[in-house]
Motif scaffolding. Structure first.
Motif, PDB file in Angstrom:
ATOM      1  N   UNK A 174      -2.704   7.983   6.410  1.00 53.25           N
ATOM      2  CA  UNK A 174      -3.955   7.398   5.557  1.00 53.25           C
ATOM      3  C   UNK A 174      -3.388   6.605   4.431  1.00 53.25           C
ATOM      4  N   UNK A 175      -4.356   5.422   4.096  1.00 50.93           N
ATOM      5  CA  UNK A 175      -4.124   4.605   2.959  1.00 50.93           C
ATOM      6  C   UNK A 175      -4.521   5.460   1.653  1.00 50.93           C
ATOM      7  N   UNK A 176      -3.561   5.676   0.751  1.00 49.77           N
ATOM      8  CA  UNK A 176      -3.724   6.243  -0.319  1.00 49.77           C
ATOM      9  C   UNK A 176      -4.121   5.448  -1.402  1.00 49.77           C
ATOM     10  N   UNK A 177      -3.611   4.225  -1.557  1.00 49.01           N
ATOM     11  CA  UNK A 177      -3.842   3.212  -2.475  1.00 49.01           C
ATOM     12  C   UNK A 177      -3.381   1.922  -2.357  1.00 49.01           C
ATOM     13  N   UNK A 196      -2.926  16.241   4.735  1.00 45.89           N
ATOM     14  CA  UNK A 196      -4.012  16.712   4.245  1.00 45.89           C
ATOM     15  C   UNK A 196      -4.204  15.948   2.945  1.00 45.89           C
ATOM     16  N   UNK A 197      -3.870  15.004   2.526  1.00 42.99           N
ATOM     17  CA  UNK A 197      -3.721  14.686   1.260  1.00 42.99           C
ATOM     18  C   UNK A 197      -5.030  13.944   0.936  1.00 42.99           C
ATOM     19  N   UNK A 198      -5.641  14.301  -0.222  1.00 47.67           N
ATOM     20  CA  UNK A 198      -6.951  13.720  -0.485  1.00 47.67           C
ATOM     21  C   UNK A 198      -6.966  12.289  -1.071  1.00 47.67           C
ATOM     22  N   UNK A 199      -6.096  12.033  -1.898  1.00 41.45           N
ATOM     23  CA  UNK A 199      -6.047  10.843  -2.516  1.00 41.45           C
ATOM     24  C   UNK A 199      -4.554  10.673  -3.189  1.00 41.45           C
ATOM     25  N   UNK A 200      -4.255   9.608  -3.884  1.00 46.78           N
ATOM     26  CA  UNK A 200      -3.158   9.254  -4.274  1.00 46.78           C
ATOM     27  C   UNK A 200      -2.629  10.264  -5.527  1.00 46.78           C
ATOM     28  N   UNK A 256      -8.107   3.651  -9.408  1.00 44.97           N
ATOM     29  CA  UNK A 256      -7.995   4.940  -9.773  1.00 44.97           C
ATOM     30  C   UNK A 256      -7.582   5.336 -11.252  1.00 44.97           C
ATOM     31  N   UNK A 257      -7.415   4.312 -11.762  1.00 45.81           N
ATOM     32  CA  UNK A 257      -7.318   4.596 -13.371  1.00 45.81           C
ATOM     33  C   UNK A 257      -5.902   4.480 -13.623  1.00 45.81           C
ATOM     34  N   UNK A 267       0.809  -1.365   0.006  1.00 43.95           N
ATOM     35  CA  UNK A 267      -0.032  -0.112   0.027  1.00 43.95           C
ATOM     36  C   UNK A 267       0.699   1.097   0.009  1.00 43.95           C
ATOM     37  N   UNK A 268       0.261   2.465  -0.417  1.00 40.51           N
ATOM     38  CA  UNK A 268       0.777   3.532  -0.338  1.00 40.51           C
ATOM     39  C   UNK A 268       0.307   4.539   0.823  1.00 40.51           C
ATOM     40  N   UNK A 269       0.744   4.974   1.752  1.00 41.73           N
ATOM     41  CA  UNK A 269       0.544   5.702   3.000  1.00 41.73           C
ATOM     42  C   UNK A 269       1.042   7.255   2.841  1.00 41.73           C
ATOM     43  N   UNK A 270      -0.205   7.905   3.365  1.00 36.99           N
ATOM     44  CA  UNK A 270       0.504   9.338   3.341  1.00 36.99           C
ATOM     45  C   UNK A 270       0.378  10.138   4.880  1.00 36.99           C
ATOM     46  N   UNK A 271       1.330  10.984   5.148  1.00 33.07           N
ATOM     47  CA  UNK A 271       1.114  11.508   6.472  1.00 33.07           C
ATOM     48  C   UNK A 271      -0.092  12.226   6.371  1.00 33.07           C
ATOM     49  N   UNK A 272      -0.940  11.743   7.614  1.00 32.32           N
ATOM     50  CA  UNK A 272      -2.349  12.240   7.811  1.00 32.32           C
ATOM     51  C   UNK A 272      -2.131  13.869   8.025  1.00 32.32           C
TER      52      UNK A 272
END
Length: 320
Positions: free
Chosen positions: A212-215, A130-134, A234-235, A122-127
């Motif tokens: 947060x899990x982004x993808x 405020x990342x909306x998505x991947x 996500x395309x 998975x790809x995770x981002x620092x909460x």
């Protein structure tokens, strides 16, 4: 489908061995090319008891760490092909190690025994970012706001390079971490805004609100984060051969097919046993059987796809 095999059942299955007698009629050795206590070691030791019951023989676990798993894999490859030695490793991560630091053998010569499940990457981002998505993460790298990308050691570097080359995500610095804990800490502290890790390893950071899990990087999704979008949802171009770690078992080349069949069927019964499935449910380590040809295919895919994806010299340079 094999459920429980006593001595009589094994005699029937091994009848084609003729003068060689019943198989197995002695203890078996499971080679783990890592230190005791790691992931591969944990799976093998969890399976050893019920597998011993299935085969009516003891399973001796032998840890052979060193040289990025190559020492143990080399020992497995050169062991007698008599059906009494098998091993467990993850073909993706160990193959990348072999590509970066080539051993004096061809690990592709091993014969598949079974796959026993997989972990999604998975790809995770620092909460706090405020990342909306991947997509948002890709845009921030493209704009130069983000530069650092974290990952689980050099073995995850091809995934990061896939991001650069196929997804238009131009990270500048790939920072290697030795485990899920350090990755979680790096994301939580802001050392890296985004990181690549296993779904199981990311649980603590996500549950704690630090990430947060982004993808999910495999189209198979994640049993740990079933609601997280896959990269194909996500395309983006699929990357299943890189997006999951397929746990696999192997035997030395030239191991007789009839003995592979007996051992593989016993592994299937072990994985489907109440004991193993209960452990899998309690720990989140999903266990599922796949036949020998599936293990062979995974290894073939890794060795054919990765050299086409990245320049191995560039990979070695990035690793060092």
């Amino acid at each position: 489908m094999l459920k429980t095999i006593g001595v009589a059942g094994l005699a029937g299955l091994a009848g084609c061995l003729g003068d060689e007698g019943e198989y197995p009629d002695d203890d078996l050795t499971a080679v783990v090319p890592f230190d005791e206590g790691g992931g591969s070691d944990t799976y093998v030791r969890q399976m050893a008891g019920p597998l011993s019951d299935e085969l009516d023989q003891d399973i001796r676990v032998e840890n052979v760490p060193g040289a990025g798993a190559m020492r143990g894999i080399g020992q497995l490859l050169t062991s007698d092909p008599d059906g009494y030695t098998f091993g467990k490793f993850n073909p993706l991560t160990t193959s990348i190690e072999a590509m970066i630091n080539p051993p004096d053998f061809e690990m592709q010569d091993l014969k598949g025994l079974a796959t026993i499940g997989f972990n999604a990457i998975v790809v995770i981002g620092d909460a706090d970012e405020g990342l909306e998505d991947f997509d948002d993460a890709v845009d921030r790298y493209d704009d130069g706001e983000f530069e650092n990308l974290g990952g689980l050691g050099v073995n995850y570097l091809p995934k990061a390079m896939f991001f650069q080359e196929r997804y238009g995500m131009p990270w500048s610095n790939y920072i290697q971490y030795s485990g899920a804990g350090p990755i979680n800490q790096a994301v939580a502290s802001g050392e890296v805004p985004v990181a690549i890790t296993s779904d199981q390893g990311a649980t603590a950071a996500v549950d704690g609100g630090d990430a947060d899990v982004l993808a999910v990087l495999t189209s198979n999704g994640s049993s740990v984060f079933p609601d997280a979008p896959t990269i194909t949802d996500l395309g983006y171009e699929g990357m299943d051969f890189l997006g999951q770690v397929t746990r696999s078992m192997w035997v030395p080349p030239e191991t007789p097919e009839d003995r592979v069949e007996v051992l593989s069927e016993a592994i299937e019964a072990t994985i489907e046993s109440d004991e193993v499935q209960s452990w899998a449910a309690e720990t989140g380590n999903e266990m599922a059987y796949g036949p020998p040809e599936e293990a062979d295919q995974v290894l073939e895919d890794v060795w054919s796809e990765i050299p086409d994806l990245v320049d191995l010299d560039d990979l070695r340079d990035e690793a060092n």
